[in-house]
Design a protein around this motif. Structure first.
Motif, PDB file in Angstrom:
ATOM      1  N   GLY A 192     -10.439  -1.723   6.683  1.00 45.12           N
ATOM      2  CA  GLY A 192     -10.582  -3.169   6.640  1.00 45.12           C
ATOM      3  C   GLY A 192      -9.424  -3.963   7.205  1.00 45.12           C
ATOM      4  N   GLY A 193      -8.351  -3.281   7.582  1.00 47.40           N
ATOM      5  CA  GLY A 193      -7.232  -4.006   8.155  1.00 47.40           C
ATOM      6  C   GLY A 193      -7.556  -4.537   9.539  1.00 47.40           C
ATOM      7  N   GLY A 194      -6.635  -5.347  10.070  1.00 43.37           N
ATOM      8  CA  GLY A 194      -6.843  -5.873  11.397  1.00 43.37           C
ATOM      9  C   GLY A 194      -5.863  -6.972  11.739  1.00 43.37           C
ATOM     10  N   LEU A 195      -6.095  -7.608  12.871  1.00 42.15           N
ATOM     11  CA  LEU A 195      -5.272  -8.717  13.356  1.00 42.15           C
ATOM     12  C   LEU A 195      -6.021 -10.025  13.123  1.00 42.15           C
ATOM     13  CD1 LEU A 195      -2.917  -9.943  14.980  1.00 42.15           C
ATOM     14  CD2 LEU A 195      -4.222  -9.416  17.055  1.00 42.15           C
ATOM     15  N   VAL A 196      -5.400 -10.907  12.368  1.00 45.76           N
ATOM     16  CA  VAL A 196      -6.022 -12.188  12.054  1.00 45.76           C
ATOM     17  C   VAL A 196      -5.004 -13.301  12.243  1.00 45.76           C
ATOM     18  CG1 VAL A 196      -7.670 -11.186  10.424  1.00 45.76           C
ATOM     19  CG2 VAL A 196      -5.439 -12.009   9.612  1.00 45.76           C
ATOM     20  N   GLN A 197      -5.496 -14.535  12.162  1.00 41.84           N
ATOM     21  CA  GLN A 197      -4.610 -15.679  12.262  1.00 41.84           C
ATOM     22  C   GLN A 197      -4.254 -16.206  10.877  1.00 41.84           C
ATOM     23  OE1 GLN A 197      -6.725 -18.450  14.850  1.00 41.84           O
ATOM     24  NE2 GLN A 197      -5.652 -17.633  16.639  1.00 41.84           N
ATOM     25  N   ALA A 198      -3.172 -16.919  10.807  1.00 38.17           N
ATOM     26  CA  ALA A 198      -2.760 -17.523   9.537  1.00 38.17           C
ATOM     27  C   ALA A 198      -3.897 -18.376   8.985  1.00 38.17           C
ATOM     28  CB  ALA A 198      -1.508 -18.351   9.726  1.00 38.17           C
ATOM     29  N   GLY A 199      -4.134 -18.229   7.688  1.00 41.24           N
ATOM     30  CA  GLY A 199      -5.203 -18.968   7.038  1.00 41.24           C
ATOM     31  C   GLY A 199      -6.512 -18.212   6.944  1.00 41.24           C
ATOM     32  N   ASP A 200      -6.635 -17.134   7.689  1.00 36.12           N
ATOM     33  CA  ASP A 200      -7.857 -16.323   7.680  1.00 36.12           C
ATOM     34  C   ASP A 200      -7.920 -15.455   6.425  1.00 36.12           C
ATOM     35  OD1 ASP A 200      -8.206 -15.640  11.263  1.00 36.12           O
ATOM     36  OD2 ASP A 200      -8.672 -17.407  10.032  1.00 36.12           O
ATOM     37  N   SER A 201      -9.037 -14.749   6.302  1.00 34.37           N
ATOM     38  CA  SER A 201      -9.256 -13.847   5.176  1.00 34.37           C
ATOM     39  C   SER A 201      -9.611 -12.452   5.679  1.00 34.37           C
ATOM     40  CB  SER A 201     -10.388 -14.365   4.285  1.00 34.37           C
ATOM     41  OG  SER A 201     -10.072 -15.626   3.735  1.00 34.37           O
ATOM     42  N   LEU A 202      -9.341 -11.470   4.839  1.00 35.32           N
ATOM     43  CA  LEU A 202      -9.720 -10.087   5.097  1.00 35.32           C
ATOM     44  C   LEU A 202     -10.123  -9.449   3.784  1.00 35.32           C
ATOM     45  CD1 LEU A 202      -6.973  -8.502   7.438  1.00 35.32           C
ATOM     46  CD2 LEU A 202      -9.404  -8.787   7.987  1.00 35.32           C
ATOM     47  N   ARG A 203     -10.910  -8.401   3.880  1.00 39.35           N
ATOM     48  CA  ARG A 203     -11.190  -7.591   2.704  1.00 39.35           C
ATOM     49  C   ARG A 203     -10.843  -6.142   3.017  1.00 39.35           C
ATOM     50  NH1 ARG A 203     -16.996  -6.160  -0.025  1.00 39.35           N
ATOM     51  NH2 ARG A 203     -17.022  -4.775   1.787  1.00 39.35           N
ATOM     52  N   LEU A 204      -9.918  -5.604   2.269  1.00 38.14           N
ATOM     53  CA  LEU A 204      -9.558  -4.195   2.385  1.00 38.14           C
ATOM     54  C   LEU A 204     -10.371  -3.389   1.382  1.00 38.14           C
ATOM     55  CD1 LEU A 204      -5.667  -4.456   2.621  1.00 38.14           C
ATOM     56  CD2 LEU A 204      -7.373  -4.719   4.436  1.00 38.14           C
ATOM     57  N   SER A 205     -10.737  -2.182   1.792  1.00 33.04           N
ATOM     58  CA  SER A 205     -11.476  -1.283   0.912  1.00 33.04           C
ATOM     59  C   SER A 205     -10.711   0.020   0.775  1.00 33.04           C
ATOM     60  CB  SER A 205     -12.867  -0.981   1.485  1.00 33.04           C
ATOM     61  OG  SER A 205     -13.623  -2.157   1.644  1.00 33.04           O
ATOM     62  N   CYS A 206     -10.849   0.630  -0.371  1.00 30.39           N
ATOM     63  CA  CYS A 206     -10.249   1.941  -0.619  1.00 30.39           C
ATOM     64  C   CYS A 206     -11.275   2.761  -1.385  1.00 30.39           C
ATOM     65  CB  CYS A 206      -8.961   1.800  -1.406  1.00 30.39           C
ATOM     66  SG  CYS A 206      -8.264   3.380  -1.968  1.00 30.39           S
ATOM     67  N   THR A 207     -11.734   3.819  -0.758  1.00 26.19           N
ATOM     68  CA  THR A 207     -12.729   4.691  -1.378  1.00 26.19           C
ATOM     69  C   THR A 207     -12.065   5.984  -1.817  1.00 26.19           C
ATOM     70  OG1 THR A 207     -14.486   3.745  -0.036  1.00 26.19           O
ATOM     71  CG2 THR A 207     -14.923   5.871  -1.060  1.00 26.19           C
ATOM     72  N   ALA A 208     -12.349   6.386  -3.043  1.00 31.60           N
ATOM     73  CA  ALA A 208     -11.724   7.567  -3.636  1.00 31.60           C
ATOM     74  C   ALA A 208     -12.721   8.700  -3.785  1.00 31.60           C
ATOM     75  CB  ALA A 208     -11.138   7.214  -4.999  1.00 31.60           C
ATOM     76  N   SER A 209     -12.221   9.910  -3.603  1.00 31.88           N
ATOM     77  CA  SER A 209     -13.030  11.077  -3.908  1.00 31.88           C
ATOM     78  C   SER A 209     -12.924  11.344  -5.397  1.00 31.88           C
ATOM     79  CB  SER A 209     -12.530  12.290  -3.120  1.00 31.88           C
ATOM     80  OG  SER A 209     -11.206  12.603  -3.530  1.00 31.88           O
ATOM     81  N   GLY A 210     -13.730  12.224  -5.892  1.00 40.88           N
ATOM     82  CA  GLY A 210     -13.635  12.571  -7.304  1.00 40.88           C
ATOM     83  C   GLY A 210     -14.731  11.942  -8.122  1.00 40.88           C
ATOM     84  N   ARG A 211     -14.955  12.519  -9.273  1.00 39.26           N
ATOM     85  CA  ARG A 211     -16.081  12.104 -10.106  1.00 39.26           C
ATOM     86  C   ARG A 211     -15.657  11.258 -11.291  1.00 39.26           C
ATOM     87  NH1 ARG A 211     -19.142  17.770 -10.979  1.00 39.26           N
ATOM     88  NH2 ARG A 211     -20.800  16.427 -11.760  1.00 39.26           N
ATOM     89  N   THR A 212     -14.365  10.990 -11.397  1.00 40.75           N
ATOM     90  CA  THR A 212     -13.887  10.223 -12.551  1.00 40.75           C
ATOM     91  C   THR A 212     -13.166   8.968 -12.111  1.00 40.75           C
ATOM     92  OG1 THR A 212     -11.872  11.573 -12.615  1.00 40.75           O
ATOM     93  CG2 THR A 212     -13.704  12.245 -14.039  1.00 40.75           C
ATOM     94  N   PHE A 213     -13.654   8.340 -11.038  1.00 46.29           N
ATOM     95  CA  PHE A 213     -13.001   7.156 -10.488  1.00 46.29           C
ATOM     96  C   PHE A 213     -12.837   6.066 -11.536  1.00 46.29           C
ATOM     97  CE2 PHE A 213     -11.749   4.195  -7.296  1.00 46.29           C
ATOM     98  CZ  PHE A 213     -12.338   2.984  -7.619  1.00 46.29           C
ATOM     99  N   SER A 214     -13.801   5.930 -12.423  1.00 44.78           N
ATOM    100  CA  SER A 214     -13.751   4.850 -13.418  1.00 44.78           C
ATOM    101  C   SER A 214     -12.565   5.005 -14.363  1.00 44.78           C
ATOM    102  CB  SER A 214     -15.055   4.795 -14.214  1.00 44.78           C
ATOM    103  OG  SER A 214     -15.248   6.001 -14.927  1.00 44.78           O
ATOM    104  N   ARG A 215     -11.964   6.184 -14.402  1.00 43.90           N
ATOM    105  CA  ARG A 215     -10.820   6.427 -15.277  1.00 43.90           C
ATOM    106  C   ARG A 215      -9.481   6.178 -14.571  1.00 43.90           C
ATOM    107  NH1 ARG A 215     -12.640  12.205 -17.971  1.00 43.90           N
ATOM    108  NH2 ARG A 215     -14.706  11.536 -18.678  1.00 43.90           N
ATOM    109  N   TYR A 216      -9.520   5.827 -13.277  1.00 43.09           N
ATOM    110  CA  TYR A 216      -8.279   5.630 -12.534  1.00 43.09           C
ATOM    111  C   TYR A 216      -7.852   4.170 -12.603  1.00 43.09           C
ATOM    112  CZ  TYR A 216      -9.937   9.931 -10.194  1.00 43.09           C
ATOM    113  OH  TYR A 216     -10.418  11.178  -9.912  1.00 43.09           O
ATOM    114  N   THR A 217      -6.578   3.972 -12.768  1.00 41.31           N
ATOM    115  CA  THR A 217      -6.001   2.651 -12.502  1.00 41.31           C
ATOM    116  C   THR A 217      -5.668   2.618 -11.012  1.00 41.31           C
ATOM    117  OG1 THR A 217      -5.151   2.200 -14.713  1.00 41.31           O
ATOM    118  CG2 THR A 217      -3.946   1.241 -12.857  1.00 41.31           C
TER     119      THR A 217
END
Length: 130
Positions: free
Chosen positions: A8-33
């Protein structure tokens, strides 16, 4: 072993918005901080935001409070960082991190320390032009 993949990263201008995503492997993601950190050229890695496994509590660095928002989707094993009102000083490589140990209502100081996280992603570049 947990693998984290950011996007989700990239080159943007000041004032713009971005959304970064992080996907995890594993079956217990809900237990991770999950946390987001960033590192600008020539600077140390710094805390940005975290969302805890217990209660979904969120904490933010003062520099991004009110502009960034962290959220998670357990069904997709994904944590997001919504970056709004971006500034040139937000330019950095953004890293996703996971603390897979049980959450016991640690202090903000704990959640903001990179040493509290045991798995890291490879990072995604965010560049904000003025």
């Amino acid at each position: 072993q947990v693998q984290l993949v950011e996007s989700g990263g990239g080159l943007v201008q000041a004032g713009d918005s971005l959304r970064l995503s992080c996907t995890a492997s594993g079956r217990t993601f809900s237990r991770y901080t999950m946390g987001w950190f960033r590192q600008a050229p020539g600077k140390e890695r710094e805390f940005v935001a975290t969302i805890t496994s217990t209660g979904g509590r969120t904490y933010y660095a003062d520099s991004v409070k009110g502009r960034f928002a962290i959220s998670g989707d357990n069904a997709k094993n994904t944590v997001y960082l919504h970056l709004n009102s971006l500034k040139p000083e937000d330019t950095a490589v953004y890293y996703c991190a996971a603390d897979t140990r049980p959450d016991i209502f640690h202090s903000v100081r704990y959640y903001s320390a990179s040493s509290s996280y045991d798995y890291w992603g490879q990072g995604t570049q965010v560049t904000v032009s003025s």
